[in-house]
Design an enzyme around this catalytic site. Structure first.
Site, PDB file in Angstrom:
ATOM      1  N   HIS A 192      40.031  37.626  42.206  1.00 41.07           N
ATOM      2  CA  HIS A 192      39.229  38.237  42.227  1.00 41.07           C
ATOM      3  C   HIS A 192      38.824  38.889  41.512  1.00 41.07           C
ATOM      4  O   HIS A 192      39.993  40.377  42.144  1.00 41.07           O
ATOM      5  CB  HIS A 192      38.324  37.846  42.827  1.00 41.07           C
TER       6      HIS A 192
ATOM      7  N   TRP B 222      37.404  41.644  42.127  1.00 44.88           N
ATOM      8  CA  TRP B 222      37.055  42.763  43.107  1.00 44.88           C
ATOM      9  C   TRP B 222      37.604  43.473  44.585  1.00 44.88           C
ATOM     10  O   TRP B 222      37.261  43.690  45.415  1.00 44.88           O
ATOM     11  CB  TRP B 222      35.260  42.823  44.192  1.00 44.88           C
TER      12      TRP B 222
ATOM     13  N   GLU C 199      38.760  29.147  38.328  1.00 50.64           N
ATOM     14  CA  GLU C 199      40.352  28.384  38.961  1.00 50.64           C
ATOM     15  C   GLU C 199      41.867  28.795  38.456  1.00 50.64           C
ATOM     16  O   GLU C 199      42.500  29.105  39.339  1.00 50.64           O
ATOM     17  CB  GLU C 199      39.910  27.077  39.443  1.00 50.64           C
TER      18      GLU C 199
ATOM     19  N   ASP D 121      27.649  31.099  34.651  1.00 50.46           N
ATOM     20  CA  ASP D 121      28.530  30.748  33.397  1.00 50.46           C
ATOM     21  C   ASP D 121      28.358  31.247  32.336  1.00 50.46           C
ATOM     22  O   ASP D 121      29.031  31.505  31.530  1.00 50.46           O
ATOM     23  CB  ASP D 121      28.729  29.215  33.618  1.00 50.46           C
TER      24      ASP D 121
END
Length: 371
Positions: free
Chosen positions: A228, A230, A219, A282
């Site tokens: 992002h 993609w 974030e 993560d």
């Protein structure tokens, strides 16, 4: 440079940053104009027409707003959990995280130290001492991407000045959200990042597979103007994250992918799913790239230059007090220390740019109100 003005309704995601981005694009001409300026600057850094003046590590002061419902005591996370998150951020943004060694060999040369560190604020907006943590009780059961957590009027906590602090709100989020951020260029009263309490830090309520502190890394990446990886085009392979050294990929990756994962004809190496700006677990994300660092630098020397400007005079003062004096004569500036001289010069330039941006925003607001 302008952004696409067709803003489809986003689907529900783990991260709500793009929902906020599209909402602001639809609602605010000022935000659209600011984003166009920010993208133009980022392109200049990416193409080498402009280079970063930053030579030292920047420490960002953080205030963590813990917004908790007393009926759910776990939401009131403790200081150990908060400090564990700060520790993760400092490793991730300096590329000193131990798991960076798992980046595939083909991308090792792209691993970037963003030269950013984070510290809980020690001085509050009124000049008083603080531990950088604000605790607010709420009667809300959860929050969404509507920014309700960012105002006391809607059961949340009011931000500290967004040009001086990175505001982080930790709370219960609904709808499967792990967090969301506001990109630079948005309203200061909602600027910052929001993280689900069970995806924050590495201890306490942090729960697998989001117990590595990487939601906040992701974030804050958005807060520093990273998209992002993609490109949020729902698998069309027609958009990307506006960073040249990250491969085009079809969509987000989740869970624990195996390398290589081929999409969008990006063989032989496939998706860079271990990048912090993907959606994997993560323990499967490890890196920012050199290109992402340049985009971050464009942000820090542009839309978020107030953080640099506020700290450069202090750094220069520290150098001067250590005997590295700066003098000026009739023939022009003469510094005993070139770094200090450049620091002062860059501070003046960045200040002028910030003032120009403020004037442009005021002009846009005034123009719109007069329409």
């Amino acid at each position: 440079m302008t952004e696409n003005t067709s803003f489809p309704a986003p689907r529900r995601d783990l991260c709500g940053a793009m929902q906020v981005h599209r909402r602001l694009l639809n609602e605010s001409m000022t935000y659209r104009a600011q984003r166009a300026r920010i993208e133009s600057r980022a392109l200049q850094y990416e193409t080498g027409r402009r280079s970063s003046v930053r030579r030292k590590v920047l420490t960002l002061p953080v205030v963590v707003h813990v917004v908790h419902n007393p009926n759910s005591p776990g939401q009131n996370i403790d200081g150990e959990q908060i400090n564990s998150q700060i520790d993760v951020l400092n490793k991730d943004f300096r590329a000193t995280n131990p798991d960076v060694s798992q980046v595939p060999d083909v991308w090792r040369s792209l691993i970037a130290d963003a030269q950013i560190e984070f510290a809980l604020a020690t001085v509050d907006p009124f000049g008083g001492p603080t531990d950088g943590i604000v605790r607010v009780e709420t009667d809300q059961t959860d929050f969404d991407v509507d920014d309700g957590v960012k105002s006391t009027a809607t059961g949340g906590s009011d931000p500290w000045p967004a040009d001086q602090y990175l505001n982080m709100w930790v709370c219960q989020l609904g709808g499967g959200l792990l967090g969301y951020a506001q990109f630079p260029g948005g309203p200061p009263q909602t600027d910052g990042v929001v993280i689900l309490h069970s995806a924050f830090g590495t201890t306490g309520t942090a729960a697998a597979p989001y117990d590595g502190g990487r939601t906040a890394t992701h974030e804050i990446g958005h807060w520093l103007d990273l998209f992002h990886i993609w490109g949020d085009d729902d698998g069309a392979c027609s958009n990307d994250d506006r960073v040249a050294d990250t491969p085009v990929q079809a969509n987000c990756n989740v869970g624990k992918p195996s390398f290589p994962r081929i999409t969008c004809d990006n063989a032989p190496n496939g998706d860079m799913f271990m990048n912090y700006m993907d959606y994997v677990d993560d323990d499967c994300m490890f890196m920012f790239t050199e290109g992402q660092r340049e985009r971050i630098n464009a942000c820090l020397e542009g839309a978020r230059a107030s953080f640099l400007v506020a700290r450069q005079p202090a750094l220069a003062g520290q150098a001067a007090s250590a005997g590295q004096a700066v003098t000026a004569g009739a023939a022009g500036p003469a510094a005993h220390n070139g770094d200090v001289e450049r620091l002062l010069h860059d501070s003046e330039r960045l200040t002028r740019e910030v003032l120009a941006d403020i004037q442009n925003v005021l002009g846009l607001v005034g123009h719109r109100s007069g329409e």
